[in-house]
Design a protein around this motif. Structure first.
Motif, PDB file in Angstrom:
ATOM      1  N   GLN A   1     -12.120   2.468   3.832  1.00 36.56           N
ATOM      2  CA  GLN A   1     -10.874   2.108   4.505  1.00 36.56           C
ATOM      3  C   GLN A   1     -10.378   3.339   5.256  1.00 36.56           C
ATOM      4  O   GLN A   1      -9.983   4.336   4.633  1.00 36.56           O
ATOM      5  CB  GLN A   1      -9.823   1.659   3.484  1.00 36.56           C
ATOM      6  CG  GLN A   1     -10.289   0.577   2.536  1.00 36.56           C
ATOM      7  CD  GLN A   1     -10.420  -0.777   3.208  1.00 36.56           C
ATOM      8  OE1 GLN A   1      -9.556  -1.164   3.997  1.00 36.56           O
ATOM      9  NE2 GLN A   1     -11.468  -1.503   2.909  1.00 36.56           N
TER      10      GLN A   1
ATOM     11  N   ARG B   1      -2.772  -0.914  -3.142  1.00 39.81           N
ATOM     12  CA  ARG B   1      -3.753  -0.072  -2.464  1.00 39.81           C
ATOM     13  C   ARG B   1      -3.186   1.333  -2.320  1.00 39.81           C
ATOM     14  O   ARG B   1      -1.973   1.521  -2.344  1.00 39.81           O
ATOM     15  CB  ARG B   1      -4.101  -0.643  -1.082  1.00 39.81           C
ATOM     16  CG  ARG B   1      -4.886  -1.942  -1.124  1.00 39.81           C
ATOM     17  CD  ARG B   1      -5.386  -2.336   0.255  1.00 39.81           C
ATOM     18  NE  ARG B   1      -4.305  -2.786   1.105  1.00 39.81           N
ATOM     19  CZ  ARG B   1      -3.984  -4.065   1.284  1.00 39.81           C
ATOM     20  NH1 ARG B   1      -4.663  -5.011   0.683  1.00 39.81           N
ATOM     21  NH2 ARG B   1      -2.993  -4.397   2.102  1.00 39.81           N
TER      22      ARG B   1
ATOM     23  N   GLU C   1       0.846  -1.186   0.000  1.00 36.97           N
ATOM     24  CA  GLU C   1       0.000   0.000   0.000  1.00 36.97           C
ATOM     25  C   GLU C   1       0.884   1.240   0.000  1.00 36.97           C
ATOM     26  O   GLU C   1       1.817   1.338   0.803  1.00 36.97           O
ATOM     27  CB  GLU C   1      -0.907   0.028   1.225  1.00 36.97           C
ATOM     28  CG  GLU C   1      -1.743   1.287   1.333  1.00 36.97           C
ATOM     29  CD  GLU C   1      -2.696   1.261   2.513  1.00 36.97           C
ATOM     30  OE1 GLU C   1      -2.850   2.303   3.172  1.00 36.97           O
ATOM     31  OE2 GLU C   1      -3.276   0.186   2.793  1.00 36.97           O
TER      32      GLU C   1
END
Length: 310
Positions: free
Chosen positions: A229, A174, A140
């Motif tokens: 998220q 991500r 990420e």
């Protein structure tokens, strides 16, 4: 007016890393007690530590020792932050397969944070992502100072969008946008989230600081824009040691309270978060910023008080 809210969100607890990185180092036993208390809240994702220079961030010097104990909680998705390919190798060798890598959208912060320009830091996304993918994990990229930089001023939205788009091309699985110094506001949040999502083709997470009291409002705006998220830190601890004026993250307990009272499921037990916040307060040795920690959860009814005349 009705709010367009999702049925559920996924909160990542970042207190162990972002929360503690500004604090004096605490003992491993105290840290493990906090970990156990956080796991008991039901949170599914926890950022456990950072594989960075212990000289720069002494509170993370025990990263390998922390990693060695996480097998005790196999149902939690543990992650670690890294700042270089070498840090990524160390984290992977310690057993992590979920890594976060920070790329600043402004040179001023990037040079203060990692000693590289933002373009040079961005270029390291590819080798870090490759290392992670070789181990079957996920990388990420968190875009720091996505809205404003303490050194360079407002970050042009196009620059943040470009960093996010290039990070995706270089292998990021991500993305998250970081309000590193806690300056953004709801309209700016929605505009940037939508622009990054459109350009990068990935869902976008958010990492807000409550420095100027807009953290929860920014979360609400992001959630209404489709973000599910969200990072939060128990007790509201945290901040960036390399960004002047960057104070605490949004508090996990305040986030859980706001969302669950609004009908959004977090899967997290608020009372258990308050217990964890108490342990954190004892460990760091000073009061926490969280208003909810001081006030407690939903107040219990006191019952009616009768009027007694003589």
């Amino acid at each position: 007016m009705s709010l367009d809210l999702p049925p559920a969100v996924d909160i990542r607890e970042v207190g162990l890393r972002d929360g503690l990185q500004l604090e004096r180092p605490i003992g491993l036993d105290a840290k493990l007690a906090i970990i156990a208390a956080l796991v008991a809240t039901g949170v599914r994702r926890i950022e456990a530590t950072a594989f960075v220079s212990p000289r720069a961030v002494p509170a993370m010097a025990d990263c390998d020792q922390v990693a060695a104990q996480l097998h005790r909680w196999p149902h939690v998705l543990w992650s670690a932050l890294v700042a270089s390919p070498n840090g990524a190798r160390r984290a992977l060798d310690a057993g992590f397969t979920e890594l976060e890598y920070v790329v600043s959208a402004a040179d001023g912060h990037s040079l203060a944070n990692v000693g590289r320009t933002s373009d040079d830091a961005l270029a390291l996304t590819a080798p870090i992502a490759e290392l992670v993918h070789q181990r079957g994990g996920h990388c990420e990229v968190i875009v720091a100072v996505a809205w404003d930089c303490p050194f360079d001023g407002p970050t042009p939205p196009a620059r943040t969008v470009e960093i996010a788009r290039r990070a995706t091309e270089l292998g990021a699985d991500r993305l998250a946008l970081g309000d590193t110094i806690g300056t953004t506001t709801p309209r700016r949040v929605v505009d940037l989230v939508q622009a990054v999502r459109s350009a990068a083709g990935l869902d976008v997470g958010v990492h807000f600081h409550d420095t100027r009291g807009t953290g929860q409002a920014n979360v609400l705006a992001a959630v209404q824009a489709g973000v599910t998220q969200i990072d939060a830190s128990v007790g509201g601890l945290g901040g960036c040691p390399f960004a002047p004026g960057a104070s605490g993250n949004i508090a996990t307990e305040e986030l859980v309270y706001m969302l669950q009272e609004s009908g959004v499921n977090t899967g997290i037990d608020l009372d258990a978060v308050l217990v964890a916040a108490g342990l954190v307060e004892q460990a760091v040795g000073h009061p926490l910023a969280s208003s909810l920690h001081r006030a407690g959860g939903r107040p219990k009814p006191l019952g009616r008080v009768g009027l007694h005349l003589p």
